[in-house]
Write an enzyme that holds these catalytic residues in place. Structure first.
Site, PDB file in Angstrom:
ATOM      1  N   TYR A  43     -17.975   9.685 -45.891  1.00  0.00           N
ATOM      2  CA  TYR A  43     -17.885   7.916 -45.485  1.00  0.00           C
ATOM      3  C   TYR A  43     -18.477   6.784 -44.940  1.00  0.00           C
ATOM      4  O   TYR A  43     -18.215   5.736 -44.927  1.00  0.00           O
ATOM      5  CB  TYR A  43     -16.110   7.229 -45.270  1.00  0.00           C
ATOM      6  CG  TYR A  43     -15.048   6.973 -46.394  1.00  0.00           C
ATOM      7  CD1 TYR A  43     -15.773   6.564 -47.654  1.00  0.00           C
ATOM      8  CD2 TYR A  43     -14.069   7.593 -46.617  1.00  0.00           C
ATOM      9  CE1 TYR A  43     -14.852   6.373 -48.812  1.00  0.00           C
ATOM     10  CE2 TYR A  43     -13.086   7.083 -47.292  1.00  0.00           C
ATOM     11  CZ  TYR A  43     -13.160   6.804 -48.213  1.00  0.00           C
ATOM     12  OH  TYR A  43     -11.986   6.565 -49.245  1.00  0.00           O
ATOM     13  N   TYR A  75      -8.873  14.022 -54.251  1.00  0.00           N
ATOM     14  CA  TYR A  75      -7.496  13.943 -53.838  1.00  0.00           C
ATOM     15  C   TYR A  75      -6.785  15.425 -54.351  1.00  0.00           C
ATOM     16  O   TYR A  75      -5.356  15.137 -54.791  1.00  0.00           O
ATOM     17  CB  TYR A  75      -6.264  12.282 -53.916  1.00  0.00           C
ATOM     18  CG  TYR A  75      -6.433  11.038 -53.194  1.00  0.00           C
ATOM     19  CD1 TYR A  75      -7.422  10.221 -53.013  1.00  0.00           C
ATOM     20  CD2 TYR A  75      -5.920  10.405 -53.041  1.00  0.00           C
ATOM     21  CE1 TYR A  75      -7.375   9.121 -52.241  1.00  0.00           C
ATOM     22  CE2 TYR A  75      -5.264   9.689 -51.914  1.00  0.00           C
ATOM     23  CZ  TYR A  75      -6.295   8.884 -52.054  1.00  0.00           C
ATOM     24  OH  TYR A  75      -6.216   7.874 -50.880  1.00  0.00           O
ATOM     25  N   HIS A  89      -2.875   1.532 -52.926  1.00  0.00           N
ATOM     26  CA  HIS A  89      -4.471   1.670 -51.691  1.00  0.00           C
ATOM     27  C   HIS A  89      -4.256   0.607 -52.567  1.00  0.00           C
ATOM     28  O   HIS A  89      -3.803  -0.475 -53.270  1.00  0.00           O
ATOM     29  CB  HIS A  89      -5.150   2.232 -52.689  1.00  0.00           C
ATOM     30  CG  HIS A  89      -6.622   2.324 -51.635  1.00  0.00           C
ATOM     31  ND1 HIS A  89      -7.573   1.817 -51.904  1.00  0.00           N
ATOM     32  CD2 HIS A  89      -7.591   3.517 -51.121  1.00  0.00           C
ATOM     33  CE1 HIS A  89      -8.818   1.665 -50.651  1.00  0.00           C
ATOM     34  NE2 HIS A  89      -7.631   2.986 -50.506  1.00  0.00           N
ATOM     35  N   GLY A  90      -5.222  -0.310 -51.553  1.00  0.00           N
ATOM     36  CA  GLY A  90      -5.901  -1.618 -51.506  1.00  0.00           C
ATOM     37  C   GLY A  90      -6.483  -1.704 -52.577  1.00  0.00           C
ATOM     38  O   GLY A  90      -7.787  -1.078 -52.710  1.00  0.00           O
ATOM     39  N   ASP A  91      -6.108  -2.530 -53.286  1.00  0.00           N
ATOM     40  CA  ASP A  91      -7.156  -2.745 -54.192  1.00  0.00           C
ATOM     41  C   ASP A  91      -9.165  -3.120 -54.638  1.00  0.00           C
ATOM     42  O   ASP A  91      -9.417  -3.706 -55.036  1.00  0.00           O
ATOM     43  CB  ASP A  91      -6.748  -4.356 -55.000  1.00  0.00           C
ATOM     44  CG  ASP A  91      -6.940  -5.765 -54.214  1.00  0.00           C
ATOM     45  OD1 ASP A  91      -7.617  -6.050 -54.167  1.00  0.00           O
ATOM     46  OD2 ASP A  91      -6.552  -6.824 -55.151  1.00  0.00           O
ATOM     47  N   THR A 122      -5.950  -7.032 -47.972  1.00  0.00           N
ATOM     48  CA  THR A 122      -5.326  -8.408 -46.905  1.00  0.00           C
ATOM     49  C   THR A 122      -6.871  -8.192 -46.443  1.00  0.00           C
ATOM     50  O   THR A 122      -7.858  -7.102 -45.126  1.00  0.00           O
ATOM     51  CB  THR A 122      -4.636  -7.949 -45.575  1.00  0.00           C
ATOM     52  OG1 THR A 122      -3.322  -6.763 -46.420  1.00  0.00           O
ATOM     53  CG2 THR A 122      -4.477  -8.992 -44.931  1.00  0.00           C
ATOM     54  N   ASP A 204     -52.431   7.409 -38.267  1.00  0.00           N
ATOM     55  CA  ASP A 204     -50.660   8.377 -37.448  1.00  0.00           C
ATOM     56  C   ASP A 204     -51.493   9.201 -37.106  1.00  0.00           C
ATOM     57  O   ASP A 204     -51.763  10.028 -36.590  1.00  0.00           O
ATOM     58  CB  ASP A 204     -49.963   8.819 -38.840  1.00  0.00           C
ATOM     59  CG  ASP A 204     -48.961  10.160 -38.171  1.00  0.00           C
ATOM     60  OD1 ASP A 204     -48.218   9.661 -37.206  1.00  0.00           O
ATOM     61  OD2 ASP A 204     -48.512  10.783 -38.785  1.00  0.00           O
TER      62      ASP A 204
HETATM   63  C1  SPV Z   1     -43.539  11.850 -40.365  1.00  0.00           C
HETATM   64  O1  SPV Z   1     -42.958  11.436 -41.221  1.00  0.00           O
HETATM   65  O2  SPV Z   1     -44.274  11.312 -39.511  1.00  0.00           O
HETATM   66  C2  SPV Z   1     -43.753  13.573 -39.796  1.00  0.00           C
HETATM   67  C3  SPV Z   1     -44.100  14.345 -41.298  1.00  0.00           C
HETATM   68  O3  SPV Z   1     -44.478  13.870 -38.626  1.00  0.00           O
HETATM   69  S1  SPV Z   1     -45.933  14.549 -41.191  1.00  0.00           S
HETATM   70  O4  SPV Z   1     -46.319  13.236 -41.780  1.00  0.00           O
HETATM   71  O5  SPV Z   1     -44.837  15.557 -42.888  1.00  0.00           O
HETATM   72  O6  SPV Z   1     -46.218  15.210 -41.129  1.00  0.00           O
HETATM   73 MG    MG Z   2     -45.539  12.645 -37.576  1.00  0.00          MG
END
Ligand code: SPV
Ligand code: MG
Length: 431
Positions: A43, A75, A89-91, A122, A204
């Site tokens: 949850y 449940y 239960h609350g609605d 409530t 990157d």
């Molecule tokens: C990233 O999400 O930056 C990762 C995973 O390092 S990967 O791009 O697959 O290397």
């Molecule tokens: Mg990465």
């Protein structure tokens, strides 16, 4: 005497709860189920107090006759055991994902003629303030940081989604689906170096500096409560990495994943198409040890990422590294592959688990995306990271809209695929 059942998931009793108990009392003997930690996690309702304390809280309410465990959001077990004449239960469960739970109860009660009582929820300013406070408290560092370890223990597999902004954070926090009678949501968030860099239009290659990456974490933290796994790339120099670890831990991040490469880092999905250098086992172990040494809590996790399969160094090398890195103190292992076939990942997991049953395994199935969470869990995987899918789905959608506006010299043609203005302005709740 009729039996009345209601379920509480709270760690603070307010007038809304008392109202429910009052309604129950009018109908008969009152049994209150307290949702177990495991069920609460589903949850996104981790509690700031223990399960025993939650039971005691409910026992103290006047009019409660019996307090029992409910260990699933559905449940089936409790209805089977207590056969209540009424479930109260609350609605608020009449619509939205919670309706799946109401449907479940309705079906179970219909077998023997039990009845659901939907009590008007409530929802005054005081209750709203308390509900929001309870939820937001979970975003504080002291609760958020330890939550990843808690979820690893509570769930068969921790489902983690990439985020790189407040908005993607909100998607990770709030997306909840009901499917086949089950309610599901993400357990944790991944601050990917690839997507954090891409969002800034940068490659990157550890070019986006740590100050900027911390800023991203803070944007995400402002609007979420779920635990964060940070992509720490190579961690850089050991002397610098220790400072990164301290900062992440203080902020309330739960884990950093650091990869065994040195020099100019390139994204792993390039594999051997670009030149990338793997770190030596000895030096990377030193990095892990240094990071573990500066850590101040027992909660933060240093997860060692192994690039042997990416760099085609073989399974034995990957396994040797995994055991060495755990020996140096790593709290988890991430194994990566860019093959479409998950075979090498599964082989690694099976072989690693022959010798090591405990250390959490993390995988990132971007290339080997046919594998399901259940299959990964069967092979001993603890955390699955969907590392870039939000970014990869948003970019083509935005690009197509831009192209169509240029093509038609107006925005009408794209309108039916856009979020309505009313929805976007009310997407973010005001305090
Ligand atoms: C990233 O999400 O930056 C990762 C995973 O390092 S990967 O791009 O697959 O290397
Ligand atoms: Mg990465």
């Amino acid at each position: 005497m009729k039996t009345v059942y209601t379920c509480f998931t709270t760690d603070y009793i307010h007038e809304g709860h008392l109202n429910i108990i009052n309604e129950c009392k009018k109908l008969g003997k009152v049994i209150v189920g307290v949702l177990s930690d495991e069920a609460m996690v589903r949850y996104n309702r981790m509690s700031s107090i223990s399960y025993e304390e939650r039971m005691q809280l409910v026992r103290n309410i006047e009019g409660v006759d019996e307090v029992v465990v409910q260990d699933d959001v559905m449940y089936d077990k409790v209805i089977d055991k207590y056969h209540p004449d009424y479930v109260v239960h609350g609605d608020n469960w009449l619509e939205g994902p919670m309706k799946a739970i109401r449907d479940n109860v309705e079906k179970l009660l219909s077998v023997y003629g039990g009845e659901i009582i939907d009590v008007p929820y409530t929802y005054n300013e005081n209750v709203k303030r308390i509900d929001t406070r309870i939820k937001e408290k979970m975003g504080m560092p002291e609760y958020r940081r330890k939550r990843l370890r808690q979820i690893i223990n509570l769930r068969p597999i921790v489902k983690t989604i990439e985020v790189h902004s407040g908005l993607t954070g909100l998607i990770a926090e709030k997306t909840i689906v009901e499917h086949n009678g089950e309610i599901d949501q993400f357990d944790a968030m991944w601050i990917s170096s690839l997507c954090d860099s891409t969002a800034k239009g940068k490659p990157d290659i550890e070019l986006v500096d740590m100050t900027s990456r911390f800023r991203t974490i803070d944007d995400v933290m402002e609007v979420t409560t779920k635990p964060i796994i940070f992509d720490g790339d190579t961690g850089g120099k050991i002397e610098h990495f220790v400072y990164t670890v301290r900062t992440l831990e203080r902020m309330g991040v739960s884990a950093v994943i650091v990869e065994d490469k040195v020099g100019l880092k390139k994204n792993s999905l390039f594999g051997t198409e670009v030149s990338q250098t793997q770190d030596s086992i000895e030096h990377f172990c030193e990095k892990i040890k240094a990071a573990k040494d500066v850590q101040l809590t027992d909660e933060f996790m240093i997860i060692a990422r192994i690039e042997s399969l990416i760099l085609e160094q073989g399974m034995d090398d990957a396994l040797e590294r995994a055991h060495a890195f755990v020996g140096a103190g790593a709290d988890g292992i991430m194994i990566h592959s860019r093959k479409k076939d998950p075979a090498e990942i599964l082989e690694f997991c099976d072989k690693f688990r022959e010798k090591n049953k405990e250390t959490p395994i993390v995988v990132v199935p971007s290339s080997f995306n046919s594998i399901t969470e259940a299959e990964l869990a069967e092979h001993g995987v603890n955390i699955v990271i969907y590392a870039n899918q939000l970014t990869r789905s948003a970019f083509p959608a935005m690009e197509q809209t831009a192209k169509d506006i240029l093509k038609y010299h107006r925005a009408q043609e794209v309108d039916d695929r856009l979020m309505p203005i009313k929805e976007i302005i009310s997407l973010i709740e005001e305090l």
